[in-house]
Design an enzyme around this catalytic site. Structure first.
Site, PDB file in Angstrom:
ATOM      1  CG  LEU A 233      -2.064  -1.035   1.193  1.00  0.00           C
ATOM      2  CD1 LEU A 233      -2.819  -1.017   2.521  1.00  0.00           C
ATOM      3  CD2 LEU A 233      -3.019  -0.808   0.039  1.00  0.00           C
TER       4      LEU A 233
ATOM      5  N   GLY B  55      -3.707  -2.996   5.770  1.00  0.00           N
ATOM      6  CA  GLY B  55      -3.002  -2.177   6.745  1.00  0.00           C
ATOM      7  C   GLY B  55      -2.597  -2.983   7.959  1.00  0.00           C
TER       8      GLY B  55
ATOM      9  CB  SER C  31      -5.116  -5.767  11.835  1.00  0.00           C
ATOM     10  OG  SER C  31      -4.245  -6.802  12.262  1.00  0.00           O
TER      11      SER C  31
ATOM     12  CB  SER D 210     -10.995   0.050  14.395  1.00  0.00           C
ATOM     13  OG  SER D 210     -10.827  -0.539  15.659  1.00  0.00           O
TER      14      SER D 210
ATOM     15  CG  HIS E  91      -9.491  -0.271  19.043  1.00  0.00           C
ATOM     16  ND1 HIS E  91      -9.512  -0.493  20.401  1.00  0.00           N
ATOM     17  CD2 HIS E  91      -9.516  -1.491  18.460  1.00  0.00           C
ATOM     18  CE1 HIS E  91      -9.529  -1.796  20.633  1.00  0.00           C
ATOM     19  NE2 HIS E  91      -9.538  -2.423  19.472  1.00  0.00           N
TER      20      HIS E  91
ATOM     21  CE1 TYR F  58      -5.937  -1.040  13.344  1.00  0.00           C
ATOM     22  CE2 TYR F  58      -7.341  -0.937  15.284  1.00  0.00           C
ATOM     23  CZ  TYR F  58      -7.126  -1.351  13.992  1.00  0.00           C
ATOM     24  OH  TYR F  58      -8.096  -2.055  13.333  1.00  0.00           O
TER      25      TYR F  58
ATOM     26  CE  LYS G   1      -8.090   0.301  10.649  1.00  0.00           C
ATOM     27  NZ  LYS G   1      -8.194  -0.181   9.249  1.00  0.00           N
TER      28      LYS G   1
ATOM     29  NE  ARG H 232     -13.185  -3.958  24.207  1.00  0.00           N
ATOM     30  CZ  ARG H 232     -12.763  -4.107  22.954  1.00  0.00           C
ATOM     31  NH1 ARG H 232     -12.395  -5.304  22.509  1.00  0.00           N
ATOM     32  NH2 ARG H 232     -12.677  -3.068  22.148  1.00  0.00           N
TER      33      ARG H 232
END
Length: 273
Positions: A50, A71, A73, A109, A111, A134, A138, A172
């Protein structure tokens, strides 16, 4: 959508999607930096890094829609995240623009929102609170999608993926679980729904314990089939065996994303929330 490109095809989610998307999009093109070990004779694979704009532009040639999973992860050093998830993501969107791609589904994500407390139910309009480099990358990808949707006319759906698997395996994940077939349903909305400009949805199944309001996804036609509560007993039993993490157990992003490298004022954050 006739010819669809799946980046990150050798990863865990990409490996699942190869099987599920092939019957829907027979001209599916797979790409990653490495070839899947179990590549079948009826699958088309083109290797691409990429960070190499020329290579990315080549894999976008003749493509109608893209499912961008490519990408890094998980959390990683800044240089890794910068190259794989920020430069790589920019290259993908820009190459898509140059090659006339009509739609992009971006694998965002949970996150992105990781520092929201679990006691708070949030929608897509809530303020982003990334829990890691990370998660930050995103959030960049979501912003990039909005730019290319509104400025360049590419229809973009950003899916804030929870946890993809056959079933939720702890407490979770009872809140954030995403059945693979439900992810396919969201992808199809992103690639096929008429008049889609730019949308953000949460990638989760029908989870009774969810922290997220996924009303927008439902408005777009999403009807999740998976029910995390069907697996609650086993997931809660497994939770008992996991170590406690005061910070990770408080915030939606969990451990280690929220707690690793944390040196902030936890008490102050709890008061704010």
């Amino acid at each position: 959508m006739k010819r669809v490109l799946l980046t990150g095809a050798s990863g865990a989610i990409g490996t699942r999607l190869r099987v599920l998307l092939q019957p829907i999009y027979p001209e599916l093109v797979l790409s990653d930096i490495r070839q899947p070990a179990d590549l079948h004779s009826n699958e088309t694979f083109v290797a691409a890094d990429l960070t190499d704009m020329a290579a990315v532009e080549a894999i976008c040639s003749g493509i109608d829609g893209i499912v961008h999973l490519g990408g890094h992860s998980v959390e990683g050093p800044w240089e890794t995240i910068l190259n794989a998830n920020i430069i790589g993501c920019y290259n993908l969107f820009e190459a898509a623009r140059r090659q006339g791609v009509k739609r992009i589904v971006f694998a965002s994500s949970n996150h992105v929102m990781g520092f929201h407390p679990r006691k708070t139910r949030i929608g897509v309009e809530a303020v982003p609170k990334p829990d890691s480099r990370y998660g930050l990358s995103k959030l960049f990808g979501e912003g990039l999608g909005a730019l290319y949707a509104h400025k360049h006319g590419i229809g973009v759906l950003s899916i804030r993926i929870g946890n993809v698997g056959d079933q939720p395996v702890d407490e979770r994940r009872l809140a954030i679980w995403l059945k693979p077939e439900d992810l396919v349903q969201l992808i199809r909305i992103g690639l096929e729904k008429p008049d889609l400009v730019y949308e953000v949805v949460y990638g989760m199944s029908d989870n009774r314990r969810a922290w997220w309001d996924n009303a927008r996804a439902l408005e777009l036609g999403y009807r999740p089939a998976g029910r995390s509560e069907d697996f609650a007993a086993a997931a809660l039993e497994a939770q008992k065996k996991l170590p406690k993490d005061e910070i990770g157990d408080y915030f939606q992003g969990g451990s280690p994303f929220c707690s690793e490298e944390f040196d902030g004022d936890f008490a102050a954050l709890k008061k704010l929330s």
